[in-house]
Design an enzyme around this catalytic site. Structure first.
Site, PDB file in Angstrom:
ATOM      1  N   ASP A  45       1.184  -0.676   0.173  1.00 23.21           N
ATOM      2  CA  ASP A  45       0.027   0.331  -0.237  1.00 23.21           C
ATOM      3  C   ASP A  45       0.710   1.398   0.004  1.00 23.21           C
ATOM      4  O   ASP A  45       0.501   2.427  -0.024  1.00 23.21           O
ATOM      5  CB  ASP A  45      -0.921  -0.165   1.216  1.00 23.21           C
ATOM      6  CG  ASP A  45       0.038   0.558   2.713  1.00 23.21           C
ATOM      7  OD1 ASP A  45       0.764  -0.327   2.339  1.00 23.21           O
ATOM      8  OD2 ASP A  45      -1.196  -0.063   3.520  1.00 23.21           O
ATOM      9  N   SER A  46       2.244   1.415   0.204  1.00 22.42           N
ATOM     10  CA  SER A  46       3.458   1.862  -0.208  1.00 22.42           C
ATOM     11  C   SER A  46       3.309   2.407  -1.460  1.00 22.42           C
ATOM     12  O   SER A  46       2.758   3.904  -2.278  1.00 22.42           O
ATOM     13  CB  SER A  46       4.473   1.691  -0.283  1.00 22.42           C
ATOM     14  OG  SER A  46       4.841   0.653  -0.963  1.00 22.42           O
ATOM     15  N   ASP A  84      -1.074  -6.580  -0.256  1.00 24.46           N
ATOM     16  CA  ASP A  84      -1.616  -5.520   1.222  1.00 24.46           C
ATOM     17  C   ASP A  84      -2.830  -5.269   1.249  1.00 24.46           C
ATOM     18  O   ASP A  84      -3.517  -4.903   0.459  1.00 24.46           O
ATOM     19  CB  ASP A  84      -0.860  -4.134   1.146  1.00 24.46           C
ATOM     20  CG  ASP A  84       0.613  -4.371   2.032  1.00 24.46           C
ATOM     21  OD1 ASP A  84       0.995  -5.105   2.926  1.00 24.46           O
ATOM     22  OD2 ASP A  84       0.935  -2.579   2.108  1.00 24.46           O
ATOM     23  N   LYS A 113      -1.164  -9.798   3.573  1.00 26.54           N
ATOM     24  CA  LYS A 113       0.017  -8.744   4.334  1.00 26.54           C
ATOM     25  C   LYS A 113      -0.874  -8.118   5.150  1.00 26.54           C
ATOM     26  O   LYS A 113      -1.937  -7.372   4.525  1.00 26.54           O
ATOM     27  CB  LYS A 113       1.290  -8.371   3.853  1.00 26.54           C
ATOM     28  CG  LYS A 113       1.700  -7.591   5.392  1.00 26.54           C
ATOM     29  CD  LYS A 113       3.776  -7.155   4.350  1.00 26.54           C
ATOM     30  CE  LYS A 113       3.319  -6.064   3.634  1.00 26.54           C
ATOM     31  NZ  LYS A 113       3.075  -4.571   4.596  1.00 26.54           N
ATOM     32  N   GLU A 115      -1.034  -5.439   9.035  1.00 28.94           N
ATOM     33  CA  GLU A 115      -0.528  -4.935   9.930  1.00 28.94           C
ATOM     34  C   GLU A 115      -1.315  -5.214  11.672  1.00 28.94           C
ATOM     35  O   GLU A 115      -2.849  -5.457  11.770  1.00 28.94           O
ATOM     36  CB  GLU A 115      -0.515  -3.349   9.216  1.00 28.94           C
ATOM     37  CG  GLU A 115       0.703  -2.694   8.022  1.00 28.94           C
ATOM     38  CD  GLU A 115       0.200  -1.534   8.171  1.00 28.94           C
ATOM     39  OE1 GLU A 115      -0.303  -0.926   8.670  1.00 28.94           O
ATOM     40  OE2 GLU A 115       0.782  -1.200   7.431  1.00 28.94           O
ATOM     41  N   GLU A 182       9.164  -4.395  10.918  1.00 24.40           N
ATOM     42  CA  GLU A 182       9.920  -2.854   9.712  1.00 24.40           C
ATOM     43  C   GLU A 182      10.461  -2.454  11.295  1.00 24.40           C
ATOM     44  O   GLU A 182       9.400  -1.604  12.329  1.00 24.40           O
ATOM     45  CB  GLU A 182       8.702  -2.219   9.007  1.00 24.40           C
ATOM     46  CG  GLU A 182       9.261  -1.256   8.559  1.00 24.40           C
ATOM     47  CD  GLU A 182       7.264  -0.183   7.258  1.00 24.40           C
ATOM     48  OE1 GLU A 182       6.503  -0.825   7.187  1.00 24.40           O
ATOM     49  OE2 GLU A 182       7.771   1.367   7.405  1.00 24.40           O
TER      50      GLU A 182
HETATM   51  O1  KIV Z   1       3.561  -1.281   1.822  1.00 26.32           O
HETATM   52  C1  KIV Z   1       5.037  -1.592   1.400  1.00 26.32           C
HETATM   53  O2  KIV Z   1       5.435  -1.516   1.048  1.00 26.32           O
HETATM   54  C2  KIV Z   1       5.079  -1.984   2.390  1.00 26.32           C
HETATM   55  C3  KIV Z   1       6.633  -1.981   2.670  1.00 26.32           C
HETATM   56  C4  KIV Z   1       7.559  -0.671   3.413  1.00 26.32           C
HETATM   57  C5  KIV Z   1       7.366  -3.602   3.452  1.00 26.32           C
HETATM   58  O3  KIV Z   1       4.302  -2.528   3.790  1.00 26.32           O
END
Ligand code: KIV
Length: 265
Positions: A45-46, A84, A113, A115, A182
């Site tokens: 989600d970056s 994510d 993924k 959090e 992280e």
């Molecule tokens: O969203 C993302 O790119 C991430 C990485 C920083 C691990 O979660």
């Protein structure tokens, strides 16, 4: 070459073989990274920050994650494709099931993924019981940036470190297939990696993790503004993006990256 699966990653951990992960948000980069030997592609989600130009990952929504995951899936050949779950898409186990199914069915993800520590244990249990592979994300959790008051190193005080180790163990027991940590001290990441049967991917977590991940735009040196200390510009001295990615894969596998200057105490 056979596709990378959760079993491959577990075997690599057992054999002490490091694996490389990078973020990918579209088909062209997914294909390039895959061909360069990256084992895990993360549709992070970056993308909210590096693709959409937002301040944080918080505004990213499910439809956007599905769109980018499907694009990356079209370029991916061998790598495991992780996607994510965006902010508030897994606030309850039921909601998580619905949205994880979208990432897999519409997006083509192999793993999702999310959090969070103890609070996500029940969700991880329900997802994995239904055949959805999960990567649990501990340490700095960017979706909580407004509560954290910034992107800060986590787990520095002994109580927080103990809690993180307990959370990691609880998530593994609940069925998590992979753990991502992280921005935590290298010594804590080493302790967690040693205690886990499942593979541990690190970012800003020192060299002891089983795998390493970076945001693609950071490691290509094209992220505008401030770049975190734990990244390295792999384009330096390289003639092409493919060569830069290959040098990242090599550096991860040989243990040359991350170096001491990329980590935290
Ligand atoms: O969203 C993302 O790119 C991430 C990485 C920083 C691990 O979660």
């Amino acid at each position: 070459m056979s596709p990378i699966t959760v079993t491959t990653l577990r075997k690599m951990k057992r054999n002490g073989e490091k694996f490389a992960c990078l973020t990918a948000y579209d088909a062209s980069f997914a294909e390039l990274l895959d061909a360069a030997g990256v084992e895990v592609l993360l549709v992070g989600d970056s993308l909210g920050m590096v693709v959409q130009g937002r301040e944080t990952t918080v505004p990213v929504i499910m439809d956007e994650m599905v769109y980018h995951t499907a694009a990356a899936a079209r370029g991916r050949r061998r790598a495991l494709l992780m996607a994510d779950m965006p902010f508030m898409s897994y606030a309850t186990p039921e909601q998580a099931l619905r949205n994880a199914a979208r990432l897999m069915q519409e997006g083509g993800a192999h793993m999702v993924k999310l959090e969070g520590g103890a609070i996500q244990v029940e969700t991880v249990r329900q997802l994995t019981a239904r055949g959805i592979p999960v990567c649990a994300h501990l340490g700095l959790q960017p979706q909580s940036v407004h509560r954290l008051g910034g992107y800060r190193v986590q787990g520095r005080d002994p109580a927080a470190a103990r809690q993180m180790l307990q959370d990691a163990q609880a998530l593994q027991t609940a069925g998590a297939d992979v753990l991502l940590v992280e921005s935590i001290p290298g010594a804590l990441a080493a302790e967690i990696t040693g205690a886990m049967d499942i593979p541990v991917i690190g970012i800003g977590a020192g060299p002891a993790c089983d795998g390493q991940v970076l945001v693609l735009y950071d490691m290509l040196g094209i992220t505008p503004g401030h770049r975190p200390k734990f990244t390295r510009d792999f384009m330096q001295g390289q003639a092409s993006v493919a060569a830069a990615v290959e040098s990242y894969v090599l550096a991860v596998k040989s243990g040359a990256f991350p170096a001491a200057e990329h980590g935290f105490n």
